[in-house]
Design a protein around this motif. Structure first.
Motif, PDB file in Angstrom:
ATOM      1  N   THR A   1       0.837  -1.212   0.000  1.00 44.33           N
ATOM      2  CA  THR A   1       0.000   0.000   0.000  1.00 44.33           C
ATOM      3  C   THR A   1       0.864   1.250   0.000  1.00 44.33           C
ATOM      4  N   ILE A   2       1.878   1.273   0.852  1.00 46.47           N
ATOM      5  CA  ILE A   2       2.773   2.432   0.921  1.00 46.47           C
ATOM      6  C   ILE A   2       3.554   2.587  -0.375  1.00 46.47           C
ATOM      7  N   TRP A   3       3.991   1.469  -0.951  1.00 46.62           N
ATOM      8  CA  TRP A   3       4.738   1.528  -2.204  1.00 46.62           C
ATOM      9  C   TRP A   3       3.903   2.137  -3.316  1.00 46.62           C
ATOM     10  N   LYS A   4       2.681   1.682  -3.463  1.00 38.89           N
ATOM     11  CA  LYS A   4       1.820   2.187  -4.535  1.00 38.89           C
ATOM     12  C   LYS A   4       1.482   3.665  -4.340  1.00 38.89           C
ATOM     13  N   ALA A   5       1.369   4.085  -3.082  1.00 38.36           N
ATOM     14  CA  ALA A   5       0.962   5.463  -2.810  1.00 38.36           C
ATOM     15  C   ALA A   5       2.126   6.451  -2.830  1.00 38.36           C
ATOM     16  N   THR A   6       3.304   6.005  -2.421  1.00 34.50           N
ATOM     17  CA  THR A   6       4.409   6.952  -2.220  1.00 34.50           C
ATOM     18  C   THR A   6       5.666   6.623  -3.016  1.00 34.50           C
ATOM     19  N   GLY A   7       5.856   5.358  -3.373  1.00 28.09           N
ATOM     20  CA  GLY A   7       7.107   4.978  -4.018  1.00 28.09           C
ATOM     21  C   GLY A   7       8.296   5.033  -3.094  1.00 28.09           C
ATOM     22  N   ASN A   8       8.056   4.981  -1.788  1.00 27.53           N
ATOM     23  CA  ASN A   8       9.131   5.052  -0.788  1.00 27.53           C
ATOM     24  C   ASN A   8       9.840   3.703  -0.717  1.00 27.53           C
ATOM     25  N   ARG A   9      10.852   3.556  -1.538  1.00 31.20           N
ATOM     26  CA  ARG A   9      11.517   2.261  -1.657  1.00 31.20           C
ATOM     27  C   ARG A   9      12.262   1.868  -0.385  1.00 31.20           C
ATOM     28  N   THR A  10      12.866   2.843   0.295  1.00 27.68           N
ATOM     29  CA  THR A  10      13.643   2.526   1.497  1.00 27.68           C
ATOM     30  C   THR A  10      12.757   1.965   2.605  1.00 27.68           C
ATOM     31  N   LEU A  11      11.660   2.639   2.890  1.00 33.77           N
ATOM     32  CA  LEU A  11      10.754   2.181   3.939  1.00 33.77           C
ATOM     33  C   LEU A  11      10.120   0.844   3.563  1.00 33.77           C
ATOM     34  N   CYS A  12       9.719   0.705   2.307  1.00 35.71           N
ATOM     35  CA  CYS A  12       9.080  -0.547   1.881  1.00 35.71           C
ATOM     36  C   CYS A  12      10.061  -1.707   1.901  1.00 35.71           C
ATOM     37  N   ALA A  13      11.319  -1.442   1.575  1.00 33.03           N
ATOM     38  CA  ALA A  13      12.333  -2.491   1.648  1.00 33.03           C
ATOM     39  C   ALA A  13      12.519  -2.954   3.087  1.00 33.03           C
ATOM     40  N   LYS A  14      12.428  -2.043   4.014  1.00 32.77           N
ATOM     41  CA  LYS A  14      12.539  -2.421   5.425  1.00 32.77           C
ATOM     42  C   LYS A  14      11.340  -3.252   5.875  1.00 32.77           C
ATOM     43  N   LEU A  15      10.159  -2.887   5.430  1.00 30.24           N
ATOM     44  CA  LEU A  15       8.976  -3.686   5.772  1.00 30.24           C
ATOM     45  C   LEU A  15       9.072  -5.084   5.165  1.00 30.24           C
ATOM     46  N   PHE A  16       9.576  -5.168   3.936  1.00 28.01           N
ATOM     47  CA  PHE A  16       9.806  -6.465   3.300  1.00 28.01           C
ATOM     48  C   PHE A  16      10.809  -7.286   4.105  1.00 28.01           C
ATOM     49  N   GLY A  17      11.908  -6.654   4.501  1.00 32.68           N
ATOM     50  CA  GLY A  17      12.930  -7.346   5.280  1.00 32.68           C
ATOM     51  C   GLY A  17      12.439  -7.767   6.647  1.00 32.68           C
ATOM     52  N   LEU A  18      11.613  -6.930   7.253  1.00 32.78           N
ATOM     53  CA  LEU A  18      11.036  -7.272   8.551  1.00 32.78           C
ATOM     54  C   LEU A  18      10.165  -8.516   8.435  1.00 32.78           C
ATOM     55  N   ASN A  19       9.356  -8.572   7.397  1.00 28.90           N
ATOM     56  CA  ASN A  19       8.496  -9.737   7.170  1.00 28.90           C
ATOM     57  C   ASN A  19       9.347 -10.992   6.945  1.00 28.90           C
ATOM     58  N   LYS A  20      10.426 -10.833   6.219  1.00 30.71           N
ATOM     59  CA  LYS A  20      11.313 -11.970   5.942  1.00 30.71           C
ATOM     60  C   LYS A  20      11.986 -12.453   7.218  1.00 30.71           C
ATOM     61  N   ALA A  21      12.428 -11.506   8.053  1.00 28.17           N
ATOM     62  CA  ALA A  21      13.123 -11.862   9.289  1.00 28.17           C
ATOM     63  C   ALA A  21      12.186 -12.509  10.301  1.00 28.17           C
ATOM     64  N   LEU A  22      10.984 -11.965  10.431  1.00 29.83           N
ATOM     65  CA  LEU A  22      10.041 -12.472  11.428  1.00 29.83           C
ATOM     66  C   LEU A  22       9.361 -13.757  10.997  1.00 29.83           C
ATOM     67  N   ASN A  23       9.024 -13.851   9.721  1.00 28.09           N
ATOM     68  CA  ASN A  23       8.127 -14.916   9.260  1.00 28.09           C
ATOM     69  C   ASN A  23       8.721 -15.837   8.204  1.00 28.09           C
ATOM     70  N   GLY A  24       9.959 -15.579   7.799  1.00 26.12           N
ATOM     71  CA  GLY A  24      10.637 -16.473   6.883  1.00 26.12           C
ATOM     72  C   GLY A  24      10.057 -16.518   5.492  1.00 26.12           C
ATOM     73  N   ILE A  25       9.410 -15.436   5.065  1.00 25.64           N
ATOM     74  CA  ILE A  25       8.759 -15.387   3.755  1.00 25.64           C
ATOM     75  C   ILE A  25       9.442 -14.357   2.868  1.00 25.64           C
ATOM     76  N   ASP A  26       9.549 -14.665   1.584  1.00 22.75           N
ATOM     77  CA  ASP A  26      10.105 -13.737   0.604  1.00 22.75           C
ATOM     78  C   ASP A  26       8.958 -13.243  -0.267  1.00 22.75           C
ATOM     79  N   LEU A  27       8.402 -12.090   0.114  1.00 28.34           N
ATOM     80  CA  LEU A  27       7.227 -11.517  -0.558  1.00 28.34           C
ATOM     81  C   LEU A  27       7.480 -10.035  -0.773  1.00 28.34           C
ATOM     82  N   PHE A  28       7.968  -9.700  -1.949  1.00 28.47           N
ATOM     83  CA  PHE A  28       8.417  -8.352  -2.245  1.00 28.47           C
ATOM     84  C   PHE A  28       7.247  -7.387  -2.321  1.00 28.47           C
ATOM     85  N   TYR A  29       7.503  -6.160  -1.913  1.00 27.36           N
ATOM     86  CA  TYR A  29       6.431  -5.163  -1.817  1.00 27.36           C
ATOM     87  C   TYR A  29       5.870  -4.739  -3.164  1.00 27.36           C
TER      88      TYR A  29
END
Length: 218
Positions: free
Chosen positions: A80-108
């Motif tokens: 949602t944030i990516w589509k609305a803002t294009g904030n790649r840095t913040l979205c990359a962190k959310l992607f990485g957080l999901n990967k670290a916590l839940n072991g999933i590779d699901l790009f924003y």
């Protein structure tokens, strides 16, 4: 409207912001708390559609301590944030957080369905493919490209544990991949269950039980 079970919306946004600081203490994205808060409701609206379709989950209720629900939440928030803002840095962190916590590779940047169910997120990898609604994916499964070609998944595809759909696959509606089965540059006619066969081939058989009826309220 979806209601967080333990935290208010303000507390939930602050919670995610603190997690990001813990995992990425780089001093960047100092506006993250306000950005997260601004797009939280939109992400919760998308998550609510998904939660309300799953039979096992209480409608209109989000538990951030439920790992699968939180997995979906972090994806919907980042997308949602990516589509609305294009904030790649913040979205990359959310992607990485999901990967670290839940072991999933699901790009924003990936467009996932409005309704999906993830059964145990560990080891799941999603490529930039085309995904139909009512997708079900279990642990250690992969959707991937082959020489840049991505699969197309129809509606109601079920991927049991340890399955893969790779490359130029046209996967018909209602296809079920039995445990450990891989489709590689191969099509599925749909409304069938795919089993492994000799020599790395697969065989399509009529589906004996509709797993989607067990999972979704449709």
């Amino acid at each position: 409207m979806l209601k967080p079970l333990h935290l208010s919306r303000t507390e939930l946004a602050a919670y995610v912001a603190r997690q990001l600081v813990t995992f990425y203490p780089d001093g960047l994205d100092t506006d993250a708390p306000s950005v997260l808060a601004a797009y939280l409701d939109a992400a919760l609206l998308r998550l609510g559609r998904c939660i309300n379709e799953v039979r096992w989950w209480t409608p209109d209720q989000f538990d951030h301590l439920h790992s699968t629900q939180y997995t979906l939440f972090l994806y919907y928030l980042s997308n949602t944030i990516w589509k609305a803002t294009g904030n790649r840095t913040l979205c990359a962190k959310l992607f990485g957080l999901n990967k670290a916590l839940n072991g999933i590779d699901l790009f924003y940047e990936i467009d996932m369905p409005e309704v999906m169910f993830i059964g145990h997120s560990v080891g799941i990898v999603f490529a930039k493919a085309t995904y139909g609604n009512y997708l079900v994916v279990y642990q250690n499964s992969t959707v991937g490209k082959n020489h840049g070609v991505a699969p197309v998944l129809g509606e109601g595809v079920v991927m049991y544990a340890g399955t893969a759909i790779i490359g130029g696959c046209q996967v018909g509606d209602g296809t079920v991949l039995s445990q450990g089965t891989s489709l590689v540059n191969a099509d599925s006619p749909g409304h069938c269950t795919v089993y492994p066969a000799a020599g790395g081939q697969v065989v399509f058989k009529p589906t004996r039980h509709n797993a989607l009826q067990d999972i979704f309220r449709r």
